[in-house]
Design an enzyme around this catalytic site. Structure first.
Site, PDB file in Angstrom:
ATOM      1  N   TYR A  32       0.912  -1.256   0.124  1.00 30.26           N
ATOM      2  CA  TYR A  32      -0.075  -0.036   0.023  1.00 30.26           C
ATOM      3  C   TYR A  32       0.896   1.250  -0.147  1.00 30.26           C
ATOM      4  O   TYR A  32       1.852   1.149   0.105  1.00 30.26           O
ATOM      5  CB  TYR A  32      -0.842   0.061   1.089  1.00 30.26           C
ATOM      6  CG  TYR A  32      -0.426   0.402   2.569  1.00 30.26           C
ATOM      7  CD1 TYR A  32       0.681  -0.439   3.245  1.00 30.26           C
ATOM      8  CD2 TYR A  32      -0.456   1.609   3.092  1.00 30.26           C
ATOM      9  CE1 TYR A  32       1.109  -0.283   4.456  1.00 30.26           C
ATOM     10  CE2 TYR A  32      -0.108   1.973   4.458  1.00 30.26           C
ATOM     11  CZ  TYR A  32       1.017   1.002   5.115  1.00 30.26           C
ATOM     12  OH  TYR A  32       1.238   1.144   6.315  1.00 30.26           O
ATOM     13  N   ARG A  51       8.236   4.482  -4.622  1.00 27.97           N
ATOM     14  CA  ARG A  51       8.273   3.328  -3.566  1.00 27.97           C
ATOM     15  C   ARG A  51       7.237   2.264  -3.840  1.00 27.97           C
ATOM     16  O   ARG A  51       7.560   1.191  -3.232  1.00 27.97           O
ATOM     17  CB  ARG A  51       7.915   4.102  -2.211  1.00 27.97           C
ATOM     18  CG  ARG A  51       8.011   3.338  -0.968  1.00 27.97           C
ATOM     19  CD  ARG A  51       7.933   4.024   0.198  1.00 27.97           C
ATOM     20  NE  ARG A  51       6.790   4.682   0.538  1.00 27.97           N
ATOM     21  CZ  ARG A  51       6.147   5.409   1.527  1.00 27.97           C
ATOM     22  NH1 ARG A  51       7.310   5.623   2.575  1.00 27.97           N
ATOM     23  NH2 ARG A  51       5.045   5.812   1.674  1.00 27.97           N
ATOM     24  N   LYS A 146       6.272  -1.772   1.885  1.00 28.20           N
ATOM     25  CA  LYS A 146       5.361  -1.163   2.612  1.00 28.20           C
ATOM     26  C   LYS A 146       4.086  -2.183   2.431  1.00 28.20           C
ATOM     27  O   LYS A 146       3.012  -1.960   1.717  1.00 28.20           O
ATOM     28  CB  LYS A 146       4.876   0.213   1.935  1.00 28.20           C
ATOM     29  CG  LYS A 146       4.141   1.010   2.897  1.00 28.20           C
ATOM     30  CD  LYS A 146       3.808   2.304   2.502  1.00 28.20           C
ATOM     31  CE  LYS A 146       2.837   3.451   3.273  1.00 28.20           C
ATOM     32  NZ  LYS A 146       3.175   3.427   4.798  1.00 28.20           N
ATOM     33  N   GLU A 178      12.695   2.300  13.849  1.00 31.72           N
ATOM     34  CA  GLU A 178      11.452   3.444  13.385  1.00 31.72           C
ATOM     35  C   GLU A 178      10.259   3.547  14.425  1.00 31.72           C
ATOM     36  O   GLU A 178      10.522   2.680  15.302  1.00 31.72           O
ATOM     37  CB  GLU A 178      11.099   3.164  11.988  1.00 31.72           C
ATOM     38  CG  GLU A 178      10.245   2.232  11.871  1.00 31.72           C
ATOM     39  CD  GLU A 178      10.129   1.717  10.378  1.00 31.72           C
ATOM     40  OE1 GLU A 178       9.810   2.625   9.578  1.00 31.72           O
ATOM     41  OE2 GLU A 178       9.793   0.765   9.822  1.00 31.72           O
ATOM     42  N   LEU A 202      10.962   1.495   6.776  1.00 31.52           N
ATOM     43  CA  LEU A 202      10.233   1.969   5.726  1.00 31.52           C
ATOM     44  C   LEU A 202      11.150   3.306   5.304  1.00 31.52           C
ATOM     45  O   LEU A 202      11.403   4.297   6.266  1.00 31.52           O
ATOM     46  CB  LEU A 202       8.724   2.041   5.964  1.00 31.52           C
ATOM     47  CG  LEU A 202       8.143   2.770   4.667  1.00 31.52           C
ATOM     48  CD1 LEU A 202       7.998   1.319   3.784  1.00 31.52           C
ATOM     49  CD2 LEU A 202       6.858   3.291   5.117  1.00 31.52           C
TER      50      LEU A 202
HETATM   51  N1  PDD Z   1       2.632   5.136   7.626  1.00 30.04           N
HETATM   52  N2  PDD Z   1       7.419   3.896   8.811  1.00 30.04           N
HETATM   53  C1  PDD Z   1       6.367   3.138   8.899  1.00 30.04           C
HETATM   54  C2  PDD Z   1       6.351   1.698   9.690  1.00 30.04           C
HETATM   55  C3  PDD Z   1       5.076   3.500   8.675  1.00 30.04           C
HETATM   56  O1  PDD Z   1       4.016   2.860   8.718  1.00 30.04           O
HETATM   57  C4  PDD Z   1       5.224   5.038   7.980  1.00 30.04           C
HETATM   58  C5  PDD Z   1       3.954   5.541   7.368  1.00 30.04           C
HETATM   59  C6  PDD Z   1       6.294   5.659   7.732  1.00 30.04           C
HETATM   60  C7  PDD Z   1       6.387   7.211   7.523  1.00 30.04           C
HETATM   61  O2  PDD Z   1       6.625   7.048   5.885  1.00 30.04           O
HETATM   62  P1  PDD Z   1       6.010   8.353   5.008  1.00 30.04           P
HETATM   63  O3  PDD Z   1       6.751   9.273   5.533  1.00 30.04           O
HETATM   64  O4  PDD Z   1       6.127   7.867   3.736  1.00 30.04           O
HETATM   65  O5  PDD Z   1       4.554   8.502   5.385  1.00 30.04           O
HETATM   66  C8  PDD Z   1       7.531   4.976   8.559  1.00 30.04           C
HETATM   67  C9  PDD Z   1       1.497   5.497   7.046  1.00 30.04           C
HETATM   68  C10 PDD Z   1       1.242   7.035   7.114  1.00 30.04           C
HETATM   69  C11 PDD Z   1       0.553   4.611   7.420  1.00 30.04           C
HETATM   70  O6  PDD Z   1       0.535   3.249   7.349  1.00 30.04           O
HETATM   71  O7  PDD Z   1      -0.887   5.049   7.591  1.00 30.04           O
END
Ligand code: PDD
Length: 286
Positions: A32, A51, A146, A178, A202
C-alpha cells in the site's frame, strides 16, 4: 457518501466489495501507499509511486498499472472529494484465488484506493508534543516493503496507546529502527540523526524530504545506527509520516525529553517544511 476506486471503477464505499478469497484478506498478501494531498495536488507523487514500484517488486507482483494511470486515479479521487488537503490510500493485493501460500498462476490483482480529509496540526498541539514508549521491534526483516500485513505494527501501536503514549519507538539489536507507523529522528549534540535506509525501516517520503531540507539549509545530519542509549540522551525526538508530518516527542518511557516541549531544531525544520509545502501549493516545488 465517500466514493472509492476499486478495480477500474469509482463507486460508493458501501457498494465496493472484494471476494472473501482475496489474498489480501487471507494472507495480508499486498502492498500500500499513503499520500498526502495539499491544495488538491498529491505531494511528492513521483516518490510515492517509486516506493510503490519497489514494494510491488519486493513481493514479486507485476505492477498492474503504470505511473500515468495511478496518477489519473489519484487525481480523480481528489477532484471527486473537492480538492483541498486529503490523504489518499492506495492498496494492491495479489487478487482472489483458492487458498494456497504459493502464488496463483493466473490472477488479476485487486486495486483499491480511497481518500479522506487531512487535518493540519495546530502549532499549540505541536508545541505540546506527544509521548512515546520504546518497545521491542517484533516485525519481520523486510520492513522496507510497505506491506499491508501490519499485525506487528498494530499490536505495537496498541500497546503504546494502552501505556498512555501516541507512538511506539521500536528497538532492534539495541538500536532504534523506526516508529510503529512513523520514522524517528533525534537531535543529538545539535546533530539531526535518523536510522539508515535498509531492510529494517520503511524509507519514509517525509523522512527523505526532511533530509533534503537539512542538506539544502546547512543543518548537520547523519543517517546512521542510533543506539537506545543515544535515544535516551537526545535533546529532541521527532516522529515523521505523511499524515502527521513532523511531530515532537516530549516524553519517552515516562521521562521528559529536553525541556518537555518542542525543541528549537524542530521549529526550524517545521518552518522549512511548511515553506516547502507553501511553495508546493503555489506550484513552485515538487
Ligand atoms: N505510515 N514507517 C512506518 C512503519 C510507517 O507505517 C510509516 C507511514 C512511515 C513514514 O513514511 P511516510 O513518511 O512515507 O508516510 C515510516 C503511513 C502513514 C500509514 O501506514 O498510515
Amino acid at each position: 457518501m465517500s466514493i472509492v476506486y476499486l478495480n477500474g471503477r469509482f463507486l460508493p464505499a458501501e457498494q465496493a466489495f472484494i471476494p472473501v478469497f482475496d489474498r489480501g484478506f487471507i494472507f495480508g498478501d499486498g502492498v500500500y501507499e499513503v499520500l498526502p494531498v495539499y491544495g488538491g495536488r498529491p505531494f511528492r507523487l513521483a516518490h510515492h509511486l517509486e516506493r510503490l514500484s519497489q514494494s510491488l517488486a519486493g513481493i514479486g507482483l507485476t505492477a498492474p498499472l503504470g505511473a500515468d494511470e495511478w496518477s489519473t486515479i489519484i487525481g480523480e479521487l481528489i477532484v471527486r472529494h473537492g480538492g483541498g488537503d486529503q490523504s489518499v490510500y492506495l492498496q494492491i493485493t495479489r487478487g482472489a484465488a483458492p487458498r494456497d501460500h504459493a502464488f496463483p498462476a493466473h490472477v488479476e490483482p485487486t486495486v483499491f484506493a480511497y481518500t479522506q480529509p487531512l487535518k493540519e496540526n495546530p502549532e499549540e498541539v505541536l508545541g505540546r508534543g506527544v509521548r512515546a514508549v520504546t518497545l521491542d521491534d517484533i516485525r519481520w526483516r523486510r520492513c522496507d516493503i510497505k506491506a499491508i500485513a501490519l499485525l506487528a505494527n498494530v499490536l505495537l501501536r496498541q500497546e503504546a496507546i494502552q501505556r498512555g503514549a501516541a507512538e511506539a519507538i521500536l528497538i532492534r539489536d539495541g538500536a532504534v529502527t523506526e516508529g510503529a507507523a512513523s520514522n524517528i529522528f533525534v537531535a543529538l549534540r545539535g546533530q539531526l540523526v535518523t536510522a539508515p535506509r535498509g531492510p529494517s525501516i520503511l524509507p519514509g517520503i517525509t523522512r527523505d524530504l526532511i533530509l533534503e531540507l537539512a542538506a539544502a539549509n546547512g543543518i548537520d545530519f547523519a543517517e546512521r545506527r542510533l543506539s537506545q542509549e543515544e535515544l535516551r540522551q537526545a535533546e529532541e525526538v521527532w516522529m515523521t509520516s505523511s499524515t502527521k508530518e513532523i511531530m515532537p516527542i516530549v516524553e519517552l518511557d515516562g521521562k521528559q525529553v529536553g525541556n518537555g516541549t518542542a525543541g528549537s531544531l524542530f521549529w526550524r525544520m517545521h518552518s522549512l517544511f511548511q515553506d516547502y509545502k507553501r511553495r508546493f501549493r503555489e506550484g513552485t516545488a515538487g
